[in-house]
Scaffold this motif. Structure first.
Motif, mmCIF file in Angstrom:
data_model
loop_
_atom_site.group_PDB
_atom_site.id
_atom_site.type_symbol
_atom_site.label_atom_id
_atom_site.label_comp_id
_atom_site.label_asym_id
_atom_site.label_seq_id
_atom_site.Cartn_x
_atom_site.Cartn_y
_atom_site.Cartn_z
ATOM 1 N N GLU A 14 0.821 -1.206 0.000
ATOM 2 C CA GLU A 14 0.000 0.000 0.000
ATOM 3 C C GLU A 14 0.860 1.264 0.000
ATOM 4 N N ARG A 37 -10.508 -0.023 -15.274
ATOM 5 C CA ARG A 37 -9.502 -0.451 -14.298
ATOM 6 C C ARG A 37 -10.131 -1.488 -13.374
ATOM 7 N N ILE A 38 -9.481 -2.651 -13.250
ATOM 8 C CA ILE A 38 -10.049 -3.737 -12.453
ATOM 9 C C ILE A 38 -9.132 -4.210 -11.330
ATOM 10 N N GLY A 39 -7.927 -3.653 -11.225
ATOM 11 C CA GLY A 39 -7.035 -4.095 -10.155
ATOM 12 C C GLY A 39 -5.630 -3.566 -10.331
ATOM 13 N N GLN A 53 -3.942 -8.312 -7.573
ATOM 14 C CA GLN A 53 -5.178 -8.139 -6.804
ATOM 15 C C GLN A 53 -6.232 -7.589 -7.746
ATOM 16 N N LEU A 54 -7.260 -8.380 -7.994
ATOM 17 C CA LEU A 54 -8.346 -7.950 -8.862
ATOM 18 C C LEU A 54 -9.521 -7.495 -8.007
ATOM 19 N N ASP A 55 -10.048 -6.315 -8.319
ATOM 20 C CA ASP A 55 -11.231 -5.801 -7.637
ATOM 21 C C ASP A 55 -12.500 -6.210 -8.376
ATOM 22 N N LEU A 56 -12.325 -6.617 -9.615
ATOM 23 C CA LEU A 56 -13.444 -7.018 -10.462
ATOM 24 C C LEU A 56 -12.945 -8.096 -11.409
#
Length: 79
Positions: A14, A37-39, A53-56
């Motif tokens: 982070e 944008r997906i990750g 790390q995929l958020d979607l």
């Protein structure tokens, strides 16, 4: 040494920022593509490789593209 002391000494993903941004690209016609944008991906602290790390997770086809982060890149804009 407490857990919090140990965490504050090493950089976490982070604080470093991602090495690459993950984009889902859907083709819309012959000359148009929609980028979402997906990750993001970070380099491993030890050895080669990346953590993605995929958020979607796209379910409609298309492709996933990993690109270096850029300050001027707009989310959801064609690239």
């Amino acid at each position: 040494m407490t857990r919090n002391d140990k965490q504050s000494r090493k950089e976490t993903r982070e604080t470093q920022g991602p090495a690459l941004i993950a984009w889902h690209v859907t083709e819309k016609g012959e000359k148009k593509a929609f980028w979402t944008r997906i990750g993001a991906a970070w380099h491993h602290q030890k050895g080669d490789g990346l953590t993605l790390q995929l958020d979607l997770v796209p379910v409609t086809g298309g492709r996933i593209v990993l690109l270096p982060p850029k300050e001027d890149r707009n989310e959801g804009a064609g690239a």
